[in-house]
Design a protein around this motif. Structure first.
Motif, PDB file in Angstrom:
ATOM      1  N   ASN A  94      -9.846  -1.549  -9.299  1.00 51.17           N
ATOM      2  CA  ASN A  94      -9.859  -0.745  -8.140  1.00 51.17           C
ATOM      3  C   ASN A  94     -10.409  -1.625  -6.897  1.00 51.17           C
ATOM      4  N   LEU A  95      -9.863  -1.527  -5.792  1.00 49.81           N
ATOM      5  CA  LEU A  95     -10.070  -1.978  -4.603  1.00 49.81           C
ATOM      6  C   LEU A  95     -11.387  -2.154  -4.060  1.00 49.81           C
ATOM      7  N   TYR A  96     -11.833  -0.809  -4.366  1.00 50.92           N
ATOM      8  CA  TYR A  96     -13.293  -0.512  -3.674  1.00 50.92           C
ATOM      9  C   TYR A  96     -14.455  -0.704  -4.456  1.00 50.92           C
ATOM     10  N   ASP A  97     -14.412  -0.927  -5.732  1.00 46.20           N
ATOM     11  CA  ASP A  97     -15.631  -1.351  -6.354  1.00 46.20           C
ATOM     12  C   ASP A  97     -15.369  -2.777  -6.727  1.00 46.20           C
ATOM     13  N   TYR A 107       0.966  -1.255  -0.029  1.00 50.05           N
ATOM     14  CA  TYR A 107       0.086   0.044   0.138  1.00 50.05           C
ATOM     15  C   TYR A 107       0.920   1.344   0.028  1.00 50.05           C
ATOM     16  N   ASP A 140      -6.062   6.038  -3.757  1.00 47.11           N
ATOM     17  CA  ASP A 140      -7.602   5.996  -4.286  1.00 47.11           C
ATOM     18  C   ASP A 140      -8.180   4.776  -4.706  1.00 47.11           C
ATOM     19  N   GLY A 141      -7.491   3.582  -4.266  1.00 48.71           N
ATOM     20  CA  GLY A 141      -7.804   2.097  -4.736  1.00 48.71           C
ATOM     21  C   GLY A 141      -7.422   1.602  -5.790  1.00 48.71           C
ATOM     22  N   ARG A 179      -9.632   4.627   4.762  1.00 50.07           N
ATOM     23  CA  ARG A 179     -10.452   3.853   4.134  1.00 50.07           C
ATOM     24  C   ARG A 179     -10.050   2.613   3.686  1.00 50.07           C
ATOM     25  N   PHE A 180      -8.555   2.544   3.508  1.00 53.18           N
ATOM     26  CA  PHE A 180      -8.155   1.128   3.197  1.00 53.18           C
ATOM     27  C   PHE A 180      -8.114   0.265   4.230  1.00 53.18           C
ATOM     28  N   ASP A 190     -10.180   0.003   6.728  1.00 55.35           N
ATOM     29  CA  ASP A 190     -11.815  -0.063   6.809  1.00 55.35           C
ATOM     30  C   ASP A 190     -11.869  -1.259   5.859  1.00 55.35           C
ATOM     31  N   TRP A 191     -11.489  -1.281   4.747  1.00 55.14           N
ATOM     32  CA  TRP A 191     -11.827  -2.139   3.590  1.00 55.14           C
ATOM     33  C   TRP A 191     -11.149  -3.655   4.124  1.00 55.14           C
TER      34      TRP A 191
END
Length: 278
Positions: A228-231, A7, A213-214, A42-43, A45-46
């Motif tokens: 993307n990590l978050y989608d 990361y 930003d993921g 955010r990371f 939390d993911w």
């Protein structure tokens, strides 16, 4: 599935002034620090919500992360998640390390770099001695660092691996390479770039890099995103694939090449650069 994540958020500042580093004494403006803090939270939390992965994390900031409270908090929090196997960070160790007492010491590891001229060897060794977690120590292999590196090897516990990074733009004749290899028996892997074009690599399959930003890429040195990590789009991008670059000359990249034996050399300590004892 076991997934290793490197990361790197937007943080790009450091408290040290090393002449060989482009981020020496660079300061992030307040808005950049706020963005980095939000991205890291955010990371984390993911990671905390993942239910189908065993995760290991190495923080590779452009600069020094542990001087920022949010990196210290992230390490502690991640270490207590049952599905996190390892959490590590690259650091100059210029920070009070008492926060580690709140972390799970079985999961935390530090990749520490000694910078002669920025800190005394005695002060650096005192910080190492009180860590209470696994760690490696290293130096940049510049000629002016050789005497300090030898002294550091002498003063460190015998079971602490001391690595040496070949200096960018510096060439090593046979005598110089032998001198550094006497300190780090694995220096030969760092001293010359590895042919990687078409070579099998674990990045993009069981190892990925993640930006603030993921954006997910196979590694820090291949710019093409795989999702993307978050989608969730990154999952479809995981697969075995050859390296697209002619060479790989950074440890966090070439350690994952299947053409090199480094997963055996660093068994149990790949992310934190801790060589297995033989």
């Amino acid at each position: 599935m076991n997934l290793s994540i490197l990361y790197r958020g937007p943080l790009a500042s450091c408290n040290y002034d090393c002449p060989y580093c482009p981020f020496a004494k660079r300061r992030d403006p307040p808005e950049a620090l706020r963005a980095d803090r939000a991205a890291l939270r955010r990371f984390v939390d993911w990671v905390s919500t993942v239910s189908d992965l065993t995760v290991s994390v190495l923080f590779t900031p452009w600069g020094e992360g542990l001087t920022r409270s949010w990196y210290r908090e992230a390490i502690v929090r991640l270490s207590h998640l049952p599905h996190v196997e390892r959490v590590a960070i690259q650091t100059n160790l210029a920070v009070r390390t008492g926060f580690l007492a709140a972390a799970d010491p079985a999961k935390v590891a530090l990749w520490c770099t000694y910078h002669p001229g920025e800190v005394t060897r005695q002060a650096f060794l005192e910080r190492c001695s009180g860590l209470g977690v696994r760690y490696s120590v290293g130096v940049v292999g510049l000629p002016e660092h050789l005497a300090e590196a030898r002294a550091l090897r002498r003063d460190l516990p015998g079971d602490v691996y001391l690595w040496v990074n070949a200096a960018d733009g510096h060439t090593y004749d046979a005598d110089a390479e032998a001198a550094w290899t006497a300190i780090d028996p694995h220096f030969g892997f760092s001293v010359r770039p590895h042919d990687s074009l078409g070579a099998g690599c674990r990045t993009g399959e069981t190892v990925v890099s993640v930006d603030g930003d993921g954006t997910v890429r196979r590694c820090h040195f291949v710019r093409e995103p795989i999702g993307n990590l978050y989608d969730g789009t990154w999952r479809a991008g995981l697969r075995p694939r050859p390296c697209p670059n002619l060479t790989c000359d950074c440890h966090i990249g070439y350690v994952h090449l299947r053409t090199l034996p480094l997963y055996d050399v660093f068994a149990g300590g790949v992310l934190e650069r801790i060589a297995a004892l033989r």
